[in-house]
Scaffold this motif. Structure first.
Motif, PDB file in Angstrom:
ATOM      1  N   PRO A  14      -6.838   9.464  -5.084  1.00  0.00           N
ATOM      2  CA  PRO A  14      -5.540   8.801  -4.850  1.00  0.00           C
ATOM      3  C   PRO A  14      -5.722   7.305  -4.576  1.00  0.00           C
ATOM      4  O   PRO A  14      -6.399   6.922  -3.631  1.00  0.00           O
ATOM      5  CB  PRO A  14      -4.996   9.529  -3.627  1.00  0.00           C
ATOM      6  CG  PRO A  14      -5.673  10.850  -3.624  1.00  0.00           C
ATOM      7  CD  PRO A  14      -7.040  10.611  -4.201  1.00  0.00           C
TER       8      PRO A  14
ATOM      9  N   SER B 127       0.891   4.348  -2.554  1.00  0.00           N
ATOM     10  CA  SER B 127       0.651   5.708  -2.072  1.00  0.00           C
ATOM     11  C   SER B 127       1.776   6.624  -2.524  1.00  0.00           C
ATOM     12  O   SER B 127       1.554   7.733  -3.002  1.00  0.00           O
ATOM     13  CB  SER B 127       0.586   5.741  -0.539  1.00  0.00           C
ATOM     14  OG  SER B 127      -0.485   4.959  -0.100  1.00  0.00           O
ATOM     15  N   LYS B 128       3.011   6.143  -2.354  1.00  0.00           N
ATOM     16  CA  LYS B 128       4.174   6.961  -2.656  1.00  0.00           C
ATOM     17  C   LYS B 128       4.283   7.254  -4.159  1.00  0.00           C
ATOM     18  O   LYS B 128       4.805   8.298  -4.564  1.00  0.00           O
ATOM     19  CB  LYS B 128       5.441   6.225  -2.195  1.00  0.00           C
ATOM     20  CG  LYS B 128       6.514   7.156  -1.665  1.00  0.00           C
ATOM     21  CD  LYS B 128       7.663   6.355  -1.082  1.00  0.00           C
ATOM     22  CE  LYS B 128       8.981   6.995  -1.487  1.00  0.00           C
ATOM     23  NZ  LYS B 128      10.078   6.023  -1.573  1.00  0.00           N
TER      24      LYS B 128
ATOM     25  N   TRP C 167      -6.714   2.233  -1.211  1.00  0.00           N
ATOM     26  CA  TRP C 167      -6.210   0.921  -0.779  1.00  0.00           C
ATOM     27  C   TRP C 167      -6.027   0.898   0.731  1.00  0.00           C
ATOM     28  O   TRP C 167      -6.374  -0.065   1.404  1.00  0.00           O
ATOM     29  CB  TRP C 167      -4.867   0.609  -1.455  1.00  0.00           C
ATOM     30  CG  TRP C 167      -4.980   0.228  -2.890  1.00  0.00           C
ATOM     31  CD1 TRP C 167      -5.928   0.648  -3.767  1.00  0.00           C
ATOM     32  CD2 TRP C 167      -4.113  -0.651  -3.623  1.00  0.00           C
ATOM     33  NE1 TRP C 167      -5.701   0.093  -5.003  1.00  0.00           N
ATOM     34  CE2 TRP C 167      -4.597  -0.709  -4.940  1.00  0.00           C
ATOM     35  CE3 TRP C 167      -2.981  -1.379  -3.295  1.00  0.00           C
ATOM     36  CZ2 TRP C 167      -3.976  -1.473  -5.931  1.00  0.00           C
ATOM     37  CZ3 TRP C 167      -2.353  -2.143  -4.268  1.00  0.00           C
ATOM     38  CH2 TRP C 167      -2.857  -2.195  -5.585  1.00  0.00           C
ATOM     39  N   SER C 168      -5.460   1.985   1.244  1.00  0.00           N
ATOM     40  CA  SER C 168      -5.174   2.018   2.669  1.00  0.00           C
ATOM     41  C   SER C 168      -6.473   2.004   3.480  1.00  0.00           C
ATOM     42  O   SER C 168      -6.537   1.379   4.538  1.00  0.00           O
ATOM     43  CB  SER C 168      -4.298   3.242   2.937  1.00  0.00           C
ATOM     44  OG  SER C 168      -4.620   3.838   4.122  1.00  0.00           O
TER      45      SER C 168
ATOM     46  N   ARG D  86      -3.232   7.947  -9.240  1.00  0.00           N
ATOM     47  CA  ARG D  86      -4.624   8.343  -8.975  1.00  0.00           C
ATOM     48  C   ARG D  86      -5.542   7.554  -9.891  1.00  0.00           C
ATOM     49  O   ARG D  86      -5.149   7.118 -10.960  1.00  0.00           O
ATOM     50  CB  ARG D  86      -4.794   9.850  -9.213  1.00  0.00           C
ATOM     51  CG  ARG D  86      -4.014  10.660  -8.200  1.00  0.00           C
ATOM     52  CD  ARG D  86      -3.946  12.124  -8.584  1.00  0.00           C
ATOM     53  NE  ARG D  86      -5.261  12.772  -8.533  1.00  0.00           N
ATOM     54  CZ  ARG D  86      -5.437  14.071  -8.748  1.00  0.00           C
ATOM     55  NH1 ARG D  86      -4.416  14.845  -9.018  1.00  0.00           N
ATOM     56  NH2 ARG D  86      -6.647  14.592  -8.701  1.00  0.00           N
TER      57      ARG D  86
ATOM     58  N   VAL E 123       0.849  -1.200   0.000  1.00  0.00           N
ATOM     59  CA  VAL E 123       0.000   0.000   0.000  1.00  0.00           C
ATOM     60  C   VAL E 123       0.884   1.250   0.000  1.00  0.00           C
ATOM     61  O   VAL E 123       0.626   2.213  -0.732  1.00  0.00           O
ATOM     62  CB  VAL E 123      -0.953   0.002   1.214  1.00  0.00           C
ATOM     63  CG1 VAL E 123      -1.689   1.329   1.301  1.00  0.00           C
ATOM     64  CG2 VAL E 123      -1.940  -1.150   1.120  1.00  0.00           C
ATOM     65  N   ASN E 124       1.956   1.201   0.791  1.00  0.00           N
ATOM     66  CA  ASN E 124       2.837   2.365   0.867  1.00  0.00           C
ATOM     67  C   ASN E 124       3.492   2.678  -0.475  1.00  0.00           C
ATOM     68  O   ASN E 124       3.649   3.848  -0.831  1.00  0.00           O
ATOM     69  CB  ASN E 124       3.914   2.148   1.931  1.00  0.00           C
ATOM     70  CG  ASN E 124       3.317   2.237   3.325  1.00  0.00           C
ATOM     71  OD1 ASN E 124       2.198   2.728   3.512  1.00  0.00           O
ATOM     72  ND2 ASN E 124       4.035   1.727   4.310  1.00  0.00           N
TER      73      ASN E 124
ATOM     74  N   GLY F 224      -3.579   5.020  -3.571  1.00  0.00           N
ATOM     75  CA  GLY F 224      -2.988   4.535  -2.327  1.00  0.00           C
ATOM     76  C   GLY F 224      -3.909   4.759  -1.140  1.00  0.00           C
ATOM     77  O   GLY F 224      -4.046   3.904  -0.259  1.00  0.00           O
ATOM     78  N   LEU F 225      -4.554   5.924  -1.126  1.00  0.00           N
ATOM     79  CA  LEU F 225      -5.454   6.262  -0.026  1.00  0.00           C
ATOM     80  C   LEU F 225      -6.643   5.305   0.012  1.00  0.00           C
ATOM     81  O   LEU F 225      -7.081   4.841   1.071  1.00  0.00           O
ATOM     82  CB  LEU F 225      -5.936   7.702  -0.215  1.00  0.00           C
ATOM     83  CG  LEU F 225      -6.624   8.375   0.962  1.00  0.00           C
ATOM     84  CD1 LEU F 225      -5.744   8.325   2.192  1.00  0.00           C
ATOM     85  CD2 LEU F 225      -6.966   9.824   0.616  1.00  0.00           C
TER      86      LEU F 225
END
Lengths: 249, 550, 176
Positions: free
Chosen positions: B177, B164-165, B182-183, B169, B160-161, B179-180
């Motif tokens: 986003p 995100s990194k 997924w998190s 999008r 996930v990181n 990553g957001l």
């Protein structure tokens, strides 16, 4: 529509938590799981609505209960939005009134609503809302669709000319009666409520003739046969029924 | 199969492929297929076999090569030659020219033509290179390597990181986003979670997702599996429209192949991670591309949206946390994990990272599928890559974002394309449909086309969209017939405002966009229709009488 | 003070709105002090006059003659009032709107005819495709809804208009 616990907007909180908020400038409070509409009604602040009935799942379809959240200026449907701590809600403003009137105009233009010859004349939620919100004429063209009347059922009938697709009938039939006779077919402006797989109502194998759909219909679309103009009466049954079921559990 | 075996399969395939002195790729995506590329493939295979060259020359069908206007396309490697408009009869000439200069009487496209030179394929990196029906080939082209790495070397949170990194999008349109998202799903606590791939591509003129699925289906499966590992899901669905039979067939085949090789199903690659994927076919409703309607449809209910929040990440399929991403989003996952978040974040603009696939259509020379870095200008896309407007006509506007988007006029052609810039111009990135319009297009007529689309595709659930779109369409129709008065235009603008602010879902809220954006940039044309009863583009047939009747 | 010039006309509607107007009873006497009825089905004038102050129009527009009359009236009256549901919505006459005119005439004057079958061609004005509210054709200044509108309501609104006030949405009235 088979899940009675329909999703409600906003974070799911532990029950019994109390939230305080402002509705139209009044300080009010409610339980965290309550919606803006529920809390407003408890404090005698009425919000116009056509699709919502307490006791059925909330679907946010008619958009008449749109209220403004002061912090963001966004309009949200009060029937499906949970209250939040510190929230400031405006249920009535020039802008909201204008939108509500326009929405009513769209409804009146969509089918063929002739109040003068309707069984629900004087007892119609659509008609009364038009009066309350000061909708005194419809600026958009009437669409005048050619829609049928199904009088095949021995006691009940449906006149699609007066249907506003609130789907109260669909939900009460599914969620309370458990028959799921009613559903919706077609898309967009051509959507219609149907019985079973669009059989005539009288041929329905699932209809229990309970009449709950007729009682909840906000207009004269569903009515008992033999009712004449302005003769339709409605009994409030859902609150009692849901209360009874709660005690039984 | 365990990760080591995966490497063996890749090496084996690469060795095998290396044995061929020549490779001939024939595009078998829907565009070229519709101009009989299957017959081209057949005749090339036959020609090679007849000349006994099949041990030196590999002829294979591949996915979309992008330049659909030139279809059927045939590429020859390592010569680096691309032939356009190939007929089955030209097979001998192509085989004659193997390892030589391009055949003189065939239409060859320069490898450094701007159409290819300006592109940067990531999501499409294997499209047009690999045989989409061969899992070995996909593995040979780095397929499933990223999944293997996740399972062996990274924890779900680490995956996930990375996402995100990378700054990725959502490619479905809104640009949330990834990553957001997924998190959020990863953090949600539930007995079950789901991963859904939204392949209900429905914008008029858009074929990005179809081309990816037809050209490289394993990439999507891998992306979904990585997502499932990251968020803790064990079941995935690809919601794909039934109008894409070839993509469906290839996906089905890919799922079967992946399961046979332990790349999907129980205990993937010897790990204790299990993930299965099923297909769900859409029945032709545009609104089912909206995530809550899509979920209702997967659950077997009528495909209508419901209010959000709660978002699917918390309350999704059957009430469980559900991750929904678009095809192109999943197509980017493998490369990001392979090359690293920094590599991906180094491409594109400050807020929009990576590349975007666009389906270039309408009045443009090189209609087709392209992938460019975020931040490429509209001018580069339309004039350099797209080759400009055919027949010497003048450019008028480009429509992006489908029925939810808007028309962008010439003065903004040098704007660098990203999520924010298009929104500022009154349009949206959308899923990547890009329709170019020339001077013969009437902008009121264009708005009417999209409004008709929205009226037909409205689900009927909420009032403003259901009853508002036919009214807006009626007013646009009056304008194009020369029967409208200024009051009608005011009413149209009022209805646009109403529907935008009161409709329930994204489809309804954005339905007025094509009207609002054409009004913003081409108000003159509306006024010409109303006040002068003329259509400047000469498209609309105006009523001769000036009688104003309803 | 000179009396206000008031007119009424009756388009695609029943006589109900005019009956309701007459239902003002003694209110009519008060009104008579203030107005001169210059044109109406209730008086003899054959031509719609010039320079009318307030015109109450009942009924929607369903045929060509009615449309002509509405367009004749509008520039000759300062204020135009849509009186009753037919003028405001089309109401009962508009229930034919989803049926094509030819089909309608065929059914009414041919299939259902006992004597002399055939749609009338002369004397009566041709039907328009749909019965429509007045405000679809001309500017309307005030709407009085109801089928028929309440006599008290008509009286109140007319007297407000005569005093230069347009009540608009300030008045509650109900369709039907």
């Amino acid at each position: 529509m088979s899940t009675p616990s329909s999703p409600i907007r906003g974070p799911v909180e532990a029950p019994r938590q109390i939230r305080t908020l402002k509705i139209d400038g009044f300080d009010v409070s409610g339980r965290a799981e309550q919606t803006i509409l529920q809390v407003a009604l408890e404090h005698e602040i009425d919000i116009p609505r056509l699709c919502h009935v307490e006791g059925l799942s909330a679907i946010g379809a008619c958009r008449l209960c749109l209220v403004e959240i002061r912090a963001t200026g966004r309009l949200v449907p009060a029937c499906v939005t949970r209250i939040e701590e510190g929230m400031e809600v405006i249920t009535d403003s020039k802008r909201i009134q204008k939108y509500r009137r326009s929405l009513l105009e769209l409804l009146f233009a969509e089918r063929n609503h002739i109040c003068a010859v309707c069984v629900a004349n004087g007892n119609c939620e659509l008609q009364i809302l038009a009066e309350e919100l000061g909708m005194d004429h419809v600026r958009v063209p009437y669409l005048n669709p050619d829609v049928p009347v199904d009088a095949s059922h021995k006691q009940l009938a449906v006149d699609h000319n007066r249907c506003i697709l609130c789907t109260r009938c669909v939900r009460v039939c599914d969620e309370v009666e458990g028959a799921h006779t009613w559903d919706v077919e077609g898309r967009g402006v051509d959507a219609r409520i149907i019985t079973d797989m669009r059989q005539p109502w009288g041929d329905s194998g699932t209809c229990t003739n309970c009449g709950k759909c007729v009682e909840l219909c906000p207009t004269g679309a569903l009515f008992e046969k033999g009712t004449c103009v302005a003769e339709l009466e409605r009994r409030e049954f859902l609150p009692y029924l849901t209360a009874m079921r709660r005690t039984e559990q | 199969m365990i990760p080591e075996e995966l490497k063996d399969v890749a090496a084996q395939w690469q060795e095998q492929a290396g044995q061929y002195a020549h490779q001939v790729y024939v595009c078998t995506a829907a565009g070229c297929l519709s101009s009989n590329s299957d017959q081209v493939l057949e005749s090339l295979q036959k020609e090679v076999k007849d000349r006994d060259l099949h041990e030196q020359c590999l002829v294979k069908g591949v996915g979309c090569m992008g330049l659909c206007a030139g279809g059927p396309l045939v590429a020859v490697q390592p010569d680096g030659v691309l032939y356009a408009h190939v007929t089955p009869e030209q097979a001998p000439a192509i085989v004659d020219a193997l390892g030589d200069e391009p055949a003189a009487d065939l239409e060859a496209i320069e490898a450094d033509a701007p159409f290819y030179e300006r592109q940067e394929p990531i999501a499409l990196e294997n499209c047009g290179r690999v045989d989409p029906e061969s899992i070995e080939e996909c593995i040979g082209a780095d397929g499933y390597a990223a999944l293997a790495r996740c399972l062996t070397a990274l924890s779900p949170t680490e995956v996930v990181n990375v996402i995100s990194k990378s700054g990725l999008r959502g490619r479905g349109g809104a640009g949330y986003p990834t990553g957001l998202k997924w998190s959020t799903v990863e953090k949600a606590r539930a007995e079950r979670k789901f991963v859904v791939c939204n392949a209900d591509e429905g914008d008029p003129g858009a074929f990005m997702d179809r081309s990816i699925l037809e050209g490289d289906p394993h990439r999507i499966l891998e992306g979904m599996a990585i997502a499932a590992y990251a968020v803790g899901a064990d079941q995935g669905y690809v919601y794909i429209r039934a109008e894409y039979p070839l993509a469906i067939e290839r996906l089905r085949k890919a799922i079967r192949q992946a399961k046979r090789m332990d790349l999907l199903g129980g205990d993937i690659m010897g790990s204790n991670f299990s993930f299965d994927i099923q297909l769900r076919l859409g029945a032709g409703a545009f609104v089912c591309g909206e995530e809550t309607a899509l979920m209702a449809s997967i659950e077997g209910k009528r495909g209508t949206p419901r209010p959000r929040p709660p978002y699917p990440a918390n309350y999704g399929l059957w009430g469980y946390p559900t991750l929904i991403n678009n095809v192109e989003t999943f197509a980017n996952i493998g490369p990001i994990l392979r090359e690293g978040a920094d590599w991906f974040a180094g491409i594109g603009t400050e807020k929009s990272k990576g590349t975007k696939v666009f389906a270039l259509a309408g009045s443009v020379l090189n209609t087709g599928l392209i992938e460019v870095p975020m931040g490429t200008t509209l001018r580069e896309i339309i004039f350099d890559i797209g080759g400009g407007i055919p027949d010497g006509r003048a450019f008028k506007a480009v429509q992006t974002g489908g029925p939810s988007g808007g028309c962008i006029p010439e003065q903004y052609l040098d704007v660098a394309v990203d999520y924010e810039s298009l929104r500022e111009l009154g349009s949206i990135m959308g899923s990547g449909g890009m329709i170019v319009m020339d001077e013969t297009a009437c902008m009121v007529d264009v708005a009417k086309f999209f409004m008709e689309f929205c009226r037909t595709e409205s689900c009927g659930h909420c009032l403003p969209c259901r009853a508002g779109t036919p009214q807006m369409l009626g007013l646009l129709d009056r304008i194009t017939r020369g029967e409208a008065v200024m009051r009608d235009l005011e009413m149209l603008e009022e209805l646009c405002d109403l529907v935008r602010n009161t409709a329930l879902c994204g489809l309804g809220q954005t339905a007025p966009n094509p009207v609002l954006s054409t009004l913003r940039y081409f108000r003159d044309e509306y006024l010409a229709h109303i006040e002068d009863r003329t259509c400047p583009a000469g498209k609309c047939k105006m009523r001769s009488t000036t009688e104003v009747n309803r | 003070m000179s009396k206000a010039r008031v007119a009424t006309a009756w388009l695609e509607a029943c006589s109900g709105c005019h009956m309701s107007f007459l239902d003002m009873d003694e209110g009519l006497l008060e009104l008579a002090e203030l107005i001169e009825l210059v044109y109406s089905p209730l008086v003899d004038a054959k031509e719609f006059p010039e320079q009318v102050d307030v015109t109450l129009l009942s009924g929607g527009v369903g045929n060509e003659e009615q449309l002509e009359l509405v367009r004749h009236i509008r520039p000759r009256t300062k204020l135009l009032v849509s009186l009753g549901d037919c003028a405001v919505t089309g109401n009962v006459p508009a229930m034919r709107n989803h049926i094509p005119v030819e089909q309608l005439l065929e059914r009414t004057f041919v299939q259902e005819a006992d004597l002399n079958p055939g749609a009338p061609e002369a004397v009566v004005s041709p039907l328009r495709p749909k019965v429509q509210p007045l405000h679809n054709f001309v500017e309307v200044d005030e709407y009085i809804v109801g089928c028929p509108p309440d006599a008290e309501l008509i009286k109140f609104i007319v007297s407000e208009l005569l005093q230069g006030r347009i009540p608009g949405r300030g008045v509650r009235s109900r369709f039907g």
